[in-house]
Design a protein around this motif. Sequence first.
Motif, PDB file in Angstrom:
ATOM      1  N   CYS A  71       0.853  -1.183   0.000  1.00  0.00           N
ATOM      2  CA  CYS A  71       0.000   0.000   0.000  1.00  0.00           C
ATOM      3  C   CYS A  71       0.890   1.234   0.000  1.00  0.00           C
ATOM      4  CB  CYS A  71      -0.897  -0.039   1.235  1.00  0.00           C
ATOM      5  SG  CYS A  71      -1.955   1.394   1.427  1.00  0.00           S
ATOM      6  N   ALA A  72       0.590   2.161  -0.895  1.00  0.00           N
ATOM      7  CA  ALA A  72       1.275   3.443  -0.897  1.00  0.00           C
ATOM      8  C   ALA A  72       0.322   4.474  -0.310  1.00  0.00           C
ATOM      9  CB  ALA A  72       1.671   3.830  -2.320  1.00  0.00           C
ATOM     10  N   TYR A  73       0.777   5.206   0.685  1.00  0.00           N
ATOM     11  CA  TYR A  73      -0.101   6.215   1.256  1.00  0.00           C
ATOM     12  C   TYR A  73       0.320   7.599   0.799  1.00  0.00           C
ATOM     13  CZ  TYR A  73       3.480   6.779   4.954  1.00  0.00           C
ATOM     14  OH  TYR A  73       4.644   6.997   5.650  1.00  0.00           O
ATOM     15  N   SER A  74      -0.547   8.550   1.017  1.00  0.00           N
ATOM     16  CA  SER A  74      -0.357   9.846   0.354  1.00  0.00           C
ATOM     17  C   SER A  74       0.149  10.960   1.258  1.00  0.00           C
ATOM     18  CB  SER A  74      -1.667  10.291  -0.293  1.00  0.00           C
ATOM     19  OG  SER A  74      -2.697  10.326   0.689  1.00  0.00           O
ATOM     20  N   ASN A  75      -0.169  10.888   2.539  1.00  0.00           N
ATOM     21  CA  ASN A  75       0.080  12.021   3.413  1.00  0.00           C
ATOM     22  C   ASN A  75       1.287  11.764   4.321  1.00  0.00           C
ATOM     23  OD1 ASN A  75      -0.031  14.180   5.168  1.00  0.00           O
ATOM     24  ND2 ASN A  75      -2.198  13.973   5.627  1.00  0.00           N
ATOM     25  N   SER A  76       2.335  12.516   4.116  1.00  0.00           N
ATOM     26  CA  SER A  76       3.549  12.323   4.916  1.00  0.00           C
ATOM     27  C   SER A  76       3.325  12.675   6.382  1.00  0.00           C
ATOM     28  CB  SER A  76       4.691  13.162   4.345  1.00  0.00           C
ATOM     29  OG  SER A  76       4.330  14.532   4.300  1.00  0.00           O
TER      30      SER A  76
ATOM     31  N   GLN B 137      -9.535  12.622  13.126  1.00  0.00           N
ATOM     32  CA  GLN B 137      -9.839  11.227  13.436  1.00  0.00           C
ATOM     33  C   GLN B 137     -10.265  10.397  12.236  1.00  0.00           C
ATOM     34  OE1 GLN B 137      -9.110   9.995  16.388  1.00  0.00           O
ATOM     35  NE2 GLN B 137      -8.278  12.036  16.676  1.00  0.00           N
ATOM     36  N   LYS B 138     -10.564  11.029  11.135  1.00  0.00           N
ATOM     37  CA  LYS B 138     -11.063  10.258  10.008  1.00  0.00           C
ATOM     38  C   LYS B 138      -9.963   9.409   9.389  1.00  0.00           C
ATOM     39  CE  LYS B 138     -10.370  14.032   6.700  1.00  0.00           C
ATOM     40  NZ  LYS B 138     -11.083  14.985   5.803  1.00  0.00           N
ATOM     41  N   LEU B 139     -10.374   8.235   8.911  1.00  0.00           N
ATOM     42  CA  LEU B 139      -9.476   7.349   8.199  1.00  0.00           C
ATOM     43  C   LEU B 139      -9.583   7.616   6.700  1.00  0.00           C
ATOM     44  CD1 LEU B 139     -10.156   3.950  10.023  1.00  0.00           C
ATOM     45  CD2 LEU B 139      -8.178   5.445  10.281  1.00  0.00           C
ATOM     46  N   VAL B 140      -8.434   7.550   6.035  1.00  0.00           N
ATOM     47  CA  VAL B 140      -8.392   7.644   4.589  1.00  0.00           C
ATOM     48  C   VAL B 140      -7.989   6.264   4.082  1.00  0.00           C
ATOM     49  CG1 VAL B 140      -7.294   8.723   2.598  1.00  0.00           C
ATOM     50  CG2 VAL B 140      -7.795  10.078   4.657  1.00  0.00           C
ATOM     51  N   PHE B 141      -8.864   5.667   3.291  1.00  0.00           N
ATOM     52  CA  PHE B 141      -8.670   4.296   2.837  1.00  0.00           C
ATOM     53  C   PHE B 141      -8.000   4.238   1.475  1.00  0.00           C
ATOM     54  CE2 PHE B 141     -10.853   1.322   5.645  1.00  0.00           C
ATOM     55  CZ  PHE B 141     -11.540   2.186   6.483  1.00  0.00           C
ATOM     56  N   GLY B 142      -7.209   3.184   1.286  1.00  0.00           N
ATOM     57  CA  GLY B 142      -6.712   2.853  -0.035  1.00  0.00           C
ATOM     58  C   GLY B 142      -7.782   2.108  -0.805  1.00  0.00           C
TER      59      GLY B 142
END
Lengths: 111, 115
Positions: free
Chosen positions: A23-28, A97-102
């Motif tokens: 998984c590549a995530y977007s927010n450092s 608190q929100k989750l950001v999903f792949g």
Amino acid sequence: GENVGLHLPTLSVQEGDNSIINCAYSNSASDYFIWYKQESGKGPQFIIDIRSNMDKRQGQRVTVLLNKTVKHLSLQIAATQPGDSAVYFCAEKSGAQKLVFGQGTRLTINP
Amino acid sequence: EAGVTQFPSHSVIEKGQTVTLRCDPISGHDNLYWYRRVMGKEIKFLLHFVKESKQDESGMPNNRFLAERTGGTYSTLKVQPAELEDSGVYFCASSRSGQLGQPQHFGDGTRLSIL
């Protein structure tokens, strides 16, 4: 199931082999990451989590690796079983608190 | 401990009608979240309650959606009037606190179909 129509990346492995889902995530700035497993007709089921101050965490048959340099997360499943067949999602959280999903990866276990 | 429960599991309504979804979080969980997945898209955040207060509603798509959590226990999400693009699966999740290391636990979702 609800994932019909989604063009998900897929991974097929032989029963008993090890699986690695990436998984590549977007927010450092993300400081917390979770892996979820979703079976057909069910909601996302928590598997394992990791904070950004760690680079590895182990659970029962699962290991999560975090590489903040390249913003990459992986889930390793040891000795895969038929019950491991599902769609796997990574999710990140940063501050709010929100989750950001792949988009998810469909794992299929071949007998 | 009982997990997050959602009702109904499926709902089929016509465009223009009203639908109300319900979520019962895990007992003792102050934080309650709504998410949804529409066809072909990722799971997306809608809003977050801490007890009865809306903490973050930045993901609510428009004013046809109204979420409530009176008394800080169960929550409802009402769509009025429903439009075709509202079809999807609506998930509720809860967590004990908002601190790091407190995962969100999800219900099985409500599959909403707008005809």
